[in-house]
Design a protein around this motif. Structure first.
Motif, PDB file in Angstrom:
ATOM      1  N   GLU A  93      -1.002 -12.173   4.376  1.00  0.00           N
ATOM      2  CA  GLU A  93      -1.362 -10.913   4.846  1.00  0.00           C
ATOM      3  C   GLU A  93      -0.304 -10.097   5.221  1.00  0.00           C
ATOM      4  OE1 GLU A  93      -4.357 -10.360   5.310  1.00  0.00           O
ATOM      5  OE2 GLU A  93      -5.310 -11.910   4.649  1.00  0.00           O
ATOM      6  N   THR A 127       0.949  -7.901   2.149  1.00  0.00           N
ATOM      7  CA  THR A 127       0.021  -6.931   1.465  1.00  0.00           C
ATOM      8  C   THR A 127      -0.449  -6.087   2.758  1.00  0.00           C
ATOM      9  OG1 THR A 127      -1.885  -8.570   2.064  1.00  0.00           O
ATOM     10  CG2 THR A 127      -0.936  -8.388  -0.194  1.00  0.00           C
ATOM     11  N   SER A 128       0.365  -5.898   3.631  1.00  0.00           N
ATOM     12  CA  SER A 128      -0.067  -5.109   4.850  1.00  0.00           C
ATOM     13  C   SER A 128       1.097  -3.994   5.402  1.00  0.00           C
ATOM     14  CB  SER A 128      -0.300  -5.914   6.149  1.00  0.00           C
ATOM     15  OG  SER A 128      -1.403  -6.728   5.776  1.00  0.00           O
ATOM     16  N   SER A 179       2.759  -2.471  -1.796  1.00  0.00           N
ATOM     17  CA  SER A 179       1.950  -3.564  -1.050  1.00  0.00           C
ATOM     18  C   SER A 179       0.689  -3.009  -0.855  1.00  0.00           C
ATOM     19  CB  SER A 179       2.581  -3.298   0.578  1.00  0.00           C
ATOM     20  OG  SER A 179       1.809  -4.185   1.560  1.00  0.00           O
ATOM     21  N   ARG A 180       0.395  -1.675  -0.793  1.00  0.00           N
ATOM     22  CA  ARG A 180      -0.987  -1.272  -0.883  1.00  0.00           C
ATOM     23  C   ARG A 180      -1.800  -1.765  -2.214  1.00  0.00           C
ATOM     24  NH1 ARG A 180       1.390   2.975   2.077  1.00  0.00           N
ATOM     25  NH2 ARG A 180       1.602   4.257   0.289  1.00  0.00           N
ATOM     26  N   LYS A 238      -2.611  -5.254  -1.936  1.00  0.00           N
ATOM     27  CA  LYS A 238      -3.623  -5.552  -1.244  1.00  0.00           C
ATOM     28  C   LYS A 238      -4.937  -5.353  -1.938  1.00  0.00           C
ATOM     29  CE  LYS A 238      -5.489  -5.099   3.419  1.00  0.00           C
ATOM     30  NZ  LYS A 238      -5.100  -4.600   4.575  1.00  0.00           N
ATOM     31  N   THR A 239      -5.001  -3.923  -2.728  1.00  0.00           N
ATOM     32  CA  THR A 239      -6.093  -3.584  -3.488  1.00  0.00           C
ATOM     33  C   THR A 239      -6.395  -4.524  -4.764  1.00  0.00           C
ATOM     34  OG1 THR A 239      -5.699  -1.403  -3.024  1.00  0.00           O
ATOM     35  CG2 THR A 239      -6.890  -1.688  -4.973  1.00  0.00           C
ATOM     36  N   SER A 266      -8.169  -7.568  -3.300  1.00  0.00           N
ATOM     37  CA  SER A 266      -9.217  -7.541  -2.366  1.00  0.00           C
ATOM     38  C   SER A 266     -10.362  -8.144  -2.824  1.00  0.00           C
ATOM     39  CB  SER A 266      -9.110  -6.086  -2.129  1.00  0.00           C
ATOM     40  OG  SER A 266      -9.742  -5.587  -3.313  1.00  0.00           O
TER      41      SER A 266
END
Length: 339
Positions: free
Chosen positions: A214, A217-218, A224-225, A228-229, A232
């Motif tokens: 977490e 990816t934050s 990092s974005r 996270k994408t 997801s």
């Protein structure tokens, strides 16, 4: 420190993407090329995925290289093209990105990946480290085209195989080796250069925490974005999966498989323990085909041994992963690991 020259052979899925970012973030590493192979997705999807990772990395201050991308093998050495696994979605990056690499065909080099691999190593004899993150088809073709090729390498790092007969796509075989067992067999028989393996079990025994994932990816960075994408909507990162044992054997936790091989290549101190012995890939049988066996008692009568990683310093790995998304080390969760 002199620059370390890498050629990364990849079937770019989510973990490959993270691993490539680790390599690009290392200031003492120069990536000469990315060679693409089928595996997590079709080879055309893999090419687009690599281009997308490079695009994301170019938004981070650590990435200034222009790296050529080469299209390689679309299927295994024998039989029909193996069906791509959907562990990371049908496109390898979670099926969430639209128009990943516009006009991508124009950005892929015309030279075949295997020819490029042979040429780059010939131009830099004993200086290039080859890092293999997917099925070993390109490497097998390279040694068949030029049997002297392995002797020109500085070293070889492989993410693949297993050391305890625990598989993830079959009872006894790991994905990369199972996708092309003949290629894996050839590489581990004919590449006599220093060879290092980050196996499936090695990764699974050295998991990081989901709290660390977490954090990874934050961050307020492009990389990092991006991570996270692409994670997801991927079932492998879903809340329903997180608390389940991995493969029925291993404790739950975050595993970026290919990053374990690249991290060891970039910084040998990441590896805490390893064993050195001959290995062989099994090609027969319906249960054990694709399984790698370790010979610790000399029954294979092989002269060549490889180094198989068994334990890593997870705090060092975590710091490298954070650095790969543009975050400085020293995070409170960097060394927090699943027991």
């Amino acid at each position: 420190m002199s620059q370390k020259l890498l050629v990364i052979d990849t079937d770019c899925g989510i973990d490959d993407a993270q691993a490539i970012l680790v390599a690009l973030a290392a200031t003492h590493v120069r990536v000469l090329a990315a060679t693409c192979v089928f595996g997590n997705a079709s080879v055309d999807d893999v090419c687009q995925n690599v281009l997308k990772v490079f695009e994301v990395a170019q938004r981070e201050q650590f990435f200034t290289q222009e790296i050529p991308v080469f299209r390689g093998s679309a299927g295994p050495l024998l039989g029909t093209t193996a069906s791509a696994h959907d562990h990371f979605g049908t496109d390898g990056l979670g099926d969430v990105l639209e128009n990943r690499a516009p006009r991508w065909e124009e950005k892929i080099q015309k030279e075949h990946a295997v020819n490029a691999m042979l040429r780059l190593v010939a131009e830099n004899p004993k200086q290039v480290t080859l890092v293999a993150l997917g099925p070993l088809t390109n490497l097998a073709l390279a040694v068949k085209m030029d049997p002297s090729f392995p002797g020109k390498l500085k070293e070889l790092y492989i993410m693949g195989g297993n050391m305890e007969g625990k598989g993830n796509v079959s009872l006894c075989a790991e994905f990369n080796f199972a996708m092309d067992p003949e290629a894996a067999y050839l590489v581990l028989e004919e590449y006599l250069c220093p060879t290092y393996l980050a196996t499936y079990e090695y990764a699974c025994k050295n998991v990081l925490s989901w709290e660390f994932f977490e954090e990874l990816t934050s961050q307020d960075t492009a990389a990092s974005r991006f991570m996270k994408t692409i994670t997801s909507r991927c079932w492998a990162f879903s809340p329903e999966i997180r608390n389940k044992q991995r493969g029925g054997y291993f404790e739950p936790g975050f595993v970026s498989y290919d990053s374990y091989a690249v991290a060891a290549c970039v910084d040998a101190d990441v590896v805490a323990e390893s064993v050195r012995c001959p290995v062989r890939v099994e090609l027969q049988g319906t249960v054990c085909r694709g399984m790698m066996v370790l010979d610790r008692v000399g029954r294979l009568n092989k002269q060549h041994s490889v180094t198989v990683f068994t334990k890593c310093h997870k705090d060092k790995l975590a710091q490298m992963l954070l650095k790969s998304v543009g975050h400085p080390s020293g995070s409170p969760h960097a060394g927090k690991e699943t027991p």
